[in-house]
Design an enzyme around this catalytic site. Sequence first.
Site, short mmCIF file in Angstrom:
data_model
loop_
_atom_site.label_atom_id
_atom_site.label_comp_id
_atom_site.label_asym_id
_atom_site.label_seq_id
_atom_site.Cartn_x
_atom_site.Cartn_y
_atom_site.Cartn_z
CD1 TRP A 70 2.62 10.03 9.20
CD2 TRP A 70 1.75 11.28 7.56
NE1 TRP A 70 3.40 9.84 8.07
CE2 TRP A 70 2.89 10.59 7.05
CE3 TRP A 70 1.05 12.11 6.69
CZ2 TRP A 70 3.34 10.72 5.74
CZ3 TRP A 70 1.50 12.23 5.38
CH2 TRP A 70 2.63 11.55 4.92
CG ASN B 51 -4.35 4.91 -12.74
OD1 ASN B 51 -3.81 4.49 -11.74
ND2 ASN B 51 -3.79 5.81 -13.55
CD1 TRP C 131 -2.13 2.95 -1.96
CD2 TRP C 131 -2.37 4.96 -0.97
NE1 TRP C 131 -3.47 3.17 -1.77
CE2 TRP C 131 -3.65 4.38 -1.15
CE3 TRP C 131 -2.28 6.20 -0.37
CZ2 TRP C 131 -4.82 5.04 -0.77
CZ3 TRP C 131 -3.44 6.86 0.03
CH2 TRP C 131 -4.70 6.28 -0.17
CD1 TRP D 100 3.27 3.57 -16.04
CD2 TRP D 100 4.33 3.77 -14.07
NE1 TRP D 100 3.75 4.85 -15.93
CE2 TRP D 100 4.40 5.00 -14.74
CE3 TRP D 100 4.93 3.66 -12.80
CZ2 TRP D 100 5.05 6.12 -14.20
CZ3 TRP D 100 5.56 4.77 -12.26
CH2 TRP D 100 5.61 5.99 -12.96
#
Length: 483
Positions: A312, A347, A388, A283
């Site tokens: 947002w 994580n 993110w 990853w």
Amino acid sequence: MAAKQVCHLIWFRNDLRVTDNKALSSACADPQAKVIALFTATPQQWQSHDVSARQITFLHQNLVALQHSLAQLGIPLVCHTSASFTEAAQWVLDYASEQQADALFFNRQYEINEKQRDEWLVKQSHALHIHAFDDALLLAPGTVSNQKGEMYQVYTPFRRAFTSQLVVTDCRSLTVPEKRGKALEINETQPLFAHAAADISPQFVAGEQAALQQLRQFCRERVQNYQRDRDIPSVNGTSQLSPYLAIGVLSPRQCFNRLHAENPQALDSPDSGAFTWLNELIWREFYSHLLVAFPRLCRHQPFIEWTQHIQWNNSPDDFNAWKNGQTGYPIVDAAMRQLNETGWMHNRLRMIVASFLVKDLLIDWRKGEKYFMGQLIDGTLAANNGGWQWSASTGVDASPWFRIFNPTTQGTKFDPQGTFIRHWLPELMSVPDKYIHTPHEWADSNHIQLNYPTPIVDHKQARLNTLEAFEAGKRNSLKLSSP
Ligand code: FAD
């Protein structure tokens, strides 16, 4: 007249180690050459990249350790502070000319500003020979591509192609270069560069010996249970090597080789802990390859373009509650307090808090990304941006936008007895296990005043609002793009 001694410069960046360092080994390949190591601190550039004070302090500590290791090899380290990357590159060229250096060696970095700096340097280098290496990843960006010769946009096929290539690639780690002359003495009165020293958690001991020992211990004793333990934040189930990998105190080849030495069947057993751990290292590679293939990611643009049209929520109160671990959702708050106190977060928790910020509070993922960078000891643009965008459903191979974590269910699943929560939220110490994820319910029914907030949002309602905001974003984007 005696012939001039050949002079090689090695410019250290995010590769602060003497073991398994391609640029250093190449600079030292000629035993007659004089080798000088360089490091350029760029505080203003770091600030513009939101590098945390913790990471800068950790970097400094590791640079001091590197200076000692180099001194043992007879190589001096010269450290210079410049405002920006371009000024740093100019200083390296000036220094090379002053020393009449013949060649400059460095390992490549893949972020956009770093790449531009190196391209500029190569153009200006004239007689100075430049030797650049791909050293920060197991496989260089651009070398793993699909049948069309393009970068994969989905992880699983990337991993398949990556592993088939990995097994035919020479990934052996390089040894420490031979000593050249007498060990040097170091005058330690001054820091190598000025910085405001931040506290570093005791588990992150500086230096490659500490990193290698942690790697060895993890691969020998804990990786077998990685698949079982990796999602439980109260268990020491992951390697916690990310701070070392982020600044190159450890190389991914060292990780891969140690894993393989302790678990030779790793690649053949997809259900093993060892394979699962390797998967995480891949990853890391995936996100770095993506940065190079899609430079707009370096500019914090969403990969999925229509997500630019999401409206947002700009509430500073909600954002502050999230940052300070005061949302009333214990798993989110405990995780944020771990981050704020140590600069590291598990994580599973990174996924939970990122999802909460974006999909419960509807706050722009870039605010979370920036806040993380400013706190993390292991912050890297590739993994942080990738994580993110994955969580916000705006990225490559993202979780689908309509999949929304329920923070209470996540807490119940991954911290069932609230062991992790109680560690970071001592104010919930006396809450019974049954209510540890919903302490306000227990407090209300028992008329107890808790020194802990009630939830700042109702998850069910927040979920509906988010689904609507994403759908509206998609509709708006279609409207704008239709003729
Ligand atoms: P282990 O589980 O032991 O994994 C070994 C190594 O593999 C890690 O040290 C790391 O280098 C790499 N790795 C593991 N998981 C991932 C992943 N999902 N993506 C990329 N690399 C991975 N990782 C960073 O190194 N820096 C970051 O700035 C960062 N920001 C993140 C932000 C979010 C929102 C999310 C969801 C994840 C982020 N990650 C980041 C990935 C991951 O959370 C950390 O790498 C991991 O928690 C580090 O702990 P560890 O060393 O014990 O990992």
